[in-house]
Design a protein around this motif. Structure first.
Motif, PDB file in Angstrom:
ATOM      1  N   GLY A 184       6.182  17.119  -0.491  1.00  0.00           N
ATOM      2  CA  GLY A 184       6.147  15.800   0.132  1.00  0.00           C
ATOM      3  C   GLY A 184       7.107  14.827  -0.519  1.00  0.00           C
ATOM      4  O   GLY A 184       7.389  14.920  -1.719  1.00  0.00           O
ATOM      5  N   VAL A 185       7.602  13.853   0.274  1.00  0.00           N
ATOM      6  CA  VAL A 185       8.516  12.846  -0.239  1.00  0.00           C
ATOM      7  C   VAL A 185       8.215  11.514   0.426  1.00  0.00           C
ATOM      8  O   VAL A 185       7.855  11.462   1.607  1.00  0.00           O
ATOM      9  N   ALA A 186       8.346  10.430  -0.340  1.00  0.00           N
ATOM     10  CA  ALA A 186       8.167   9.072   0.172  1.00  0.00           C
ATOM     11  C   ALA A 186       9.221   8.181  -0.466  1.00  0.00           C
ATOM     12  O   ALA A 186       9.699   8.459  -1.582  1.00  0.00           O
ATOM     13  N   LEU A 187       9.589   7.095   0.208  1.00  0.00           N
ATOM     14  CA  LEU A 187      10.670   6.227  -0.233  1.00  0.00           C
ATOM     15  C   LEU A 187      10.154   4.857  -0.636  1.00  0.00           C
ATOM     16  O   LEU A 187       9.248   4.309  -0.006  1.00  0.00           O
ATOM     17  N   ASP A 188      10.773   4.340  -1.693  1.00  0.00           N
ATOM     18  CA  ASP A 188      10.494   2.985  -2.151  1.00  0.00           C
ATOM     19  C   ASP A 188      11.765   2.173  -1.962  1.00  0.00           C
ATOM     20  O   ASP A 188      12.640   2.165  -2.832  1.00  0.00           O
ATOM     21  N   PRO A 189      11.912   1.489  -0.828  1.00  0.00           N
ATOM     22  CA  PRO A 189      13.166   0.776  -0.548  1.00  0.00           C
ATOM     23  C   PRO A 189      13.508  -0.271  -1.590  1.00  0.00           C
ATOM     24  O   PRO A 189      14.661  -0.448  -1.968  1.00  0.00           O
ATOM     25  N   ALA A 190      12.497  -0.986  -2.096  1.00  0.00           N
ATOM     26  CA  ALA A 190      12.768  -2.054  -3.063  1.00  0.00           C
ATOM     27  C   ALA A 190      13.305  -1.490  -4.368  1.00  0.00           C
ATOM     28  O   ALA A 190      14.197  -2.066  -4.996  1.00  0.00           O
ATOM     29  N   GLY A 191      12.767  -0.352  -4.803  1.00  0.00           N
ATOM     30  CA  GLY A 191      13.196   0.228  -6.068  1.00  0.00           C
ATOM     31  C   GLY A 191      14.296   1.242  -5.942  1.00  0.00           C
ATOM     32  O   GLY A 191      14.748   1.804  -6.925  1.00  0.00           O
ATOM     33  N   GLU A 192      14.776   1.488  -4.714  1.00  0.00           N
ATOM     34  CA  GLU A 192      15.828   2.473  -4.482  1.00  0.00           C
ATOM     35  C   GLU A 192      15.466   3.832  -5.088  1.00  0.00           C
ATOM     36  O   GLU A 192      16.314   4.505  -5.666  1.00  0.00           O
ATOM     37  N   LYS A 193      14.200   4.207  -4.940  1.00  0.00           N
ATOM     38  CA  LYS A 193      13.764   5.494  -5.470  1.00  0.00           C
ATOM     39  C   LYS A 193      13.080   6.303  -4.388  1.00  0.00           C
ATOM     40  O   LYS A 193      12.529   5.760  -3.423  1.00  0.00           O
ATOM     41  N   ALA A 194      13.114   7.609  -4.586  1.00  0.00           N
ATOM     42  CA  ALA A 194      12.319   8.533  -3.775  1.00  0.00           C
ATOM     43  C   ALA A 194      11.286   9.157  -4.700  1.00  0.00           C
ATOM     44  O   ALA A 194      11.584   9.493  -5.853  1.00  0.00           O
ATOM     45  N   LEU A 230       3.790   5.556  -0.141  1.00  0.00           N
ATOM     46  CA  LEU A 230       3.874   4.376  -0.998  1.00  0.00           C
ATOM     47  C   LEU A 230       3.454   3.142  -0.215  1.00  0.00           C
ATOM     48  O   LEU A 230       3.787   3.000   0.966  1.00  0.00           O
ATOM     49  N   ASP A 231       2.744   2.230  -0.898  1.00  0.00           N
ATOM     50  CA  ASP A 231       2.306   1.006  -0.215  1.00  0.00           C
ATOM     51  C   ASP A 231       3.260  -0.159  -0.417  1.00  0.00           C
ATOM     52  O   ASP A 231       3.039  -1.247   0.113  1.00  0.00           O
ATOM     53  N   GLY A 232       4.334   0.046  -1.200  1.00  0.00           N
ATOM     54  CA  GLY A 232       5.281  -1.034  -1.449  1.00  0.00           C
ATOM     55  C   GLY A 232       4.775  -2.063  -2.433  1.00  0.00           C
ATOM     56  O   GLY A 232       5.431  -3.083  -2.673  1.00  0.00           O
ATOM     57  N   LYS A 233       3.614  -1.821  -3.026  1.00  0.00           N
ATOM     58  CA  LYS A 233       3.017  -2.753  -3.983  1.00  0.00           C
ATOM     59  C   LYS A 233       2.760  -2.078  -5.327  1.00  0.00           C
ATOM     60  O   LYS A 233       1.903  -2.510  -6.093  1.00  0.00           O
ATOM     61  N   GLY A 243      -8.465  19.934  -3.921  1.00  0.00           N
ATOM     62  CA  GLY A 243      -9.629  19.143  -4.344  1.00  0.00           C
ATOM     63  C   GLY A 243     -10.273  18.381  -3.211  1.00  0.00           C
ATOM     64  O   GLY A 243     -11.233  17.637  -3.445  1.00  0.00           O
ATOM     65  N   ASN A 244      -9.736  18.523  -1.956  1.00  0.00           N
ATOM     66  CA  ASN A 244     -10.288  17.835  -0.781  1.00  0.00           C
ATOM     67  C   ASN A 244     -10.435  16.329  -1.011  1.00  0.00           C
ATOM     68  O   ASN A 244     -11.505  15.743  -0.807  1.00  0.00           O
ATOM     69  N   ARG A 245      -9.334  15.686  -1.389  1.00  0.00           N
ATOM     70  CA  ARG A 245      -9.423  14.260  -1.720  1.00  0.00           C
ATOM     71  C   ARG A 245      -8.078  13.565  -1.546  1.00  0.00           C
ATOM     72  O   ARG A 245      -7.019  14.213  -1.441  1.00  0.00           O
ATOM     73  N   LEU A 246      -8.149  12.242  -1.553  1.00  0.00           N
ATOM     74  CA  LEU A 246      -6.966  11.377  -1.564  1.00  0.00           C
ATOM     75  C   LEU A 246      -6.982  10.612  -2.876  1.00  0.00           C
ATOM     76  O   LEU A 246      -7.999   9.997  -3.242  1.00  0.00           O
ATOM     77  N   VAL A 247      -5.864  10.638  -3.589  1.00  0.00           N
ATOM     78  CA  VAL A 247      -5.767  10.044  -4.925  1.00  0.00           C
ATOM     79  C   VAL A 247      -4.750   8.902  -4.906  1.00  0.00           C
ATOM     80  O   VAL A 247      -3.691   9.003  -4.285  1.00  0.00           O
ATOM     81  N   ARG A 248      -5.081   7.826  -5.611  1.00  0.00           N
ATOM     82  CA  ARG A 248      -4.156   6.700  -5.765  1.00  0.00           C
ATOM     83  C   ARG A 248      -3.591   6.709  -7.181  1.00  0.00           C
ATOM     84  O   ARG A 248      -4.318   6.863  -8.159  1.00  0.00           O
ATOM     85  N   VAL A 249      -2.265   6.510  -7.267  1.00  0.00           N
ATOM     86  CA  VAL A 249      -1.574   6.496  -8.562  1.00  0.00           C
ATOM     87  C   VAL A 249      -0.930   5.130  -8.760  1.00  0.00           C
ATOM     88  O   VAL A 249      -0.186   4.651  -7.895  1.00  0.00           O
ATOM     89  N   ASP A 250      -1.239   4.492  -9.880  1.00  0.00           N
ATOM     90  CA  ASP A 250      -0.598   3.228 -10.244  1.00  0.00           C
ATOM     91  C   ASP A 250       0.748   3.564 -10.882  1.00  0.00           C
ATOM     92  O   ASP A 250       0.795   4.150 -11.974  1.00  0.00           O
ATOM     93  N   LEU A 251       1.834   3.201 -10.218  1.00  0.00           N
ATOM     94  CA  LEU A 251       3.165   3.565 -10.714  1.00  0.00           C
ATOM     95  C   LEU A 251       3.569   2.783 -11.952  1.00  0.00           C
ATOM     96  O   LEU A 251       4.553   3.126 -12.612  1.00  0.00           O
ATOM     97  N   ASP A 272      -1.001  -0.383   8.864  1.00  0.00           N
ATOM     98  CA  ASP A 272      -1.706  -1.659   8.716  1.00  0.00           C
ATOM     99  C   ASP A 272      -1.328  -2.374   7.429  1.00  0.00           C
ATOM    100  O   ASP A 272      -2.202  -2.892   6.702  1.00  0.00           O
ATOM    101  N   GLY A 273      -0.022  -2.386   7.132  1.00  0.00           N
ATOM    102  CA  GLY A 273       0.433  -3.079   5.933  1.00  0.00           C
ATOM    103  C   GLY A 273      -0.023  -2.440   4.646  1.00  0.00           C
ATOM    104  O   GLY A 273      -0.144  -3.117   3.614  1.00  0.00           O
ATOM    105  N   GLY A 274      -0.259  -1.135   4.675  1.00  0.00           N
ATOM    106  CA  GLY A 274      -0.678  -0.425   3.472  1.00  0.00           C
ATOM    107  C   GLY A 274      -2.175  -0.420   3.254  1.00  0.00           C
ATOM    108  O   GLY A 274      -2.652   0.109   2.248  1.00  0.00           O
ATOM    109  N   LYS A 275      -2.959  -0.945   4.222  1.00  0.00           N
ATOM    110  CA  LYS A 275      -4.415  -1.004   4.064  1.00  0.00           C
ATOM    111  C   LYS A 275      -5.103   0.261   4.542  1.00  0.00           C
ATOM    112  O   LYS A 275      -6.234   0.551   4.133  1.00  0.00           O
ATOM    113  N   THR A 276      -4.440   1.013   5.438  1.00  0.00           N
ATOM    114  CA  THR A 276      -5.056   2.210   5.992  1.00  0.00           C
ATOM    115  C   THR A 276      -4.177   3.420   5.744  1.00  0.00           C
ATOM    116  O   THR A 276      -2.956   3.381   5.984  1.00  0.00           O
TER     117      THR A 276
END
Length: 436
Positions: A184-194, A230-233, A243-251, A272-276
């Motif tokens: 999987g891959v996701a982009l962070d436009p503000a930080g210019e990172k993948a 990424l939620d952009g925040k 593990g049948n789960r969704l995990v949040r990582v504080d970058l 929904d702006g990163g809420k869902t």
């Protein structure tokens, strides 16, 4: 009683006043050493047999005085450019070269000493030196370019140049050597990172400008990820299908926490702006997870086929899903309908893992079994291969950078690729060599 002929006063034999000061002593010493060298050279010429000034008698063919006169006559007849083979010739050269220079050195030293004794001359030289130094320093200060004077480029101009560069590159290998399969891959436009996740539980950050890759250290085990968003925040959401789960990582610090459990989570996209978080399950289900609440999940639709994997959102209330291990449908899910409904856009001729939308009616689908990336017309369901490879190119995760017009693709081989969207949208086929 004072002595007027001390070390810095009185008359010298050379006619100097004796009031020389420090620099005067230096010049007098240098002159004296040069005189001693000149006298030594002359004495050496007199002391060496055959090096004197004897006279050669042509009629008698004999030497009157020193034998060197005969040698000199021989040397005089030689080509001056030929090497000399006698000590006498070498002595002639030495005396003819060194003596004038030693004499000139003495004269120069004497001149410099007298200039040093002249207060006007000394003050003038010091003033000139100080003036030159001051002018140079002032010039340096005036010529210095301050940080605020540096030429600046606006952020809009920088983005424009990046877009132009990306669009002309076609296909670029951004990073490789990631441990495990880059699912999987996701982009962070503000930080210019993948950000790339691998099924071995690794999370990587990759600079999209200089391609530097770093492994991100987390405080908790990510299990066996299938996707990342990424939620952009400053937060990343990672699915753990083992593990049948969704995990949040504080970058910011790598801290992890469970957001939802009881979901065979694989693909994930945020809305929904990163809420869902919209999460697909390998059991053919699509869930909506409220990330602001603990374990708040809602089933949207099911029966999407076994091994449902990738997910994409079009921003207009529709989601699209693919399949991990089987030939199946590319589904379109209307999230605004009550209840939400689904329709088959196309029966995929190849296995699909992830889906990305270009906003112009085309879905890009990764095929990790066929080593290709292909595109599907959302209106007609027509399918065309967009990228194929010489070597392994098991495309898995997809992420679209619409601002720069490029599509990022992570692969089973642990690589991250970037493709020009402008080229992908043409009928031309992109062919690459992966090196694996």
């Amino acid at each position: 009683m004072s002595d007027d002929t001390g070390p810095n006063t009185g008359e010298r034999e050379d006619g100097s006043s004796g009031k020389t000061g420090f620099f005067g002593n230096i010049f007098n010493s240098g002159k004296g050493r040069a005189g001693e060298a000149e006298r030594a050279a002359a004495a050496m010429g007199e002391a060496i047999p055959g090096a004197g000034e004897g006279v050669w008698d042509e009629d008698e063919e004999c030497v009157a005085g020193d034998v060197s006169a005969y040698v000199h006559s021989l040397e005089a007849g030689r080509d001056p450019w030929c090497p000399r083979q006698t000590a006498h010739g070498a002595l002639d050269v030495m005396q003819g070269f060194l003596s004038p220079h030693l004499s000139n050195f003495q004269a120069t030293a004497d001149h410099q000493r007298k200039a040093n004794e002249d207060p006007k001359s000394t003050a003038g030289m010091a003033s000139s030196t100080m003036k030159s130094s001051t002018e140079e320093e002032n010039f340096r200060k005036a010529a210095k370019i301050r940080d605020e004077d540096q030429p600046r480029m606006s952020e809009d101009m920088q983005r424009h140049l990046n877009r132009a560069q990306y669009q002309t590159e076609g296909a670029v290998l951004v990073a490789s050597g990631m441990v495990g399969h880059a699912v999987g891959v996701a982009l962070d436009p503000a930080g210019e990172k993948a950000y790339v996740v691998t099924d071995s539980g690794k999370l990587y950050s990759v600079s999209r400008t200089n391609h530097v890759k770093r492994e991100f250290v987390t405080t908790g085990n990510l299990g066996s990820p299938g996707g990342v968003a990424l939620d952009g925040k400053g937060k990343a959401y990672v699915t753990d299908n083992s593990g049948n789960r969704l995990v949040r990582v504080d970058l910011a610090n790598g801290n992890t926490e469970e957001v939802a459990t009881g979901v065979r989570a694989y693909g994930v996209k945020l809305g929904d702006g990163g809420k869902t978080a919209y999460v697909t399950g390998l059991d053919g289900k699509l869930f909506a997870v409220d990330v602001e609440k603990k374990d708040a999940k809602k089933l949207i639709v099911d029966q999407l086929g076994s091994s449902t994997s990738g997910a994409a959102l079009d921003g207009n209330g529709k989601a699209y899903t693919g399949n991990w291990n089987h030939v199946g449908n590319l589904w379109e899910v209307d999230l605004r309908a009550d209840p939400p409904s689904k329709r088959s856009v196309a029966t995929l001729s190849r296995q699909s893992c992830d889906v990305a939308l270009d906003g112009a009616g085309t879905a890009y689908v990764s095929d990790h079994w066929g080593d290709v990336l292909y595109k599907v017309d959302l209106a007609t369901g027509a399918q065309h291969v967009a990228v194929k490879a010489t070597g392994s190119f098991s495309a898995l995760g997809l992420a679209l950078d619409s601002s720069n017009g490029v599509l990022y693709v992570s692969t089973w081989e642990g690589q991250l690729w970037r493709f020009s969207l402008r080229v992908l949208q043409t009928p031309e086929l992109i062919e690459i060599t992966t090196g694996v």
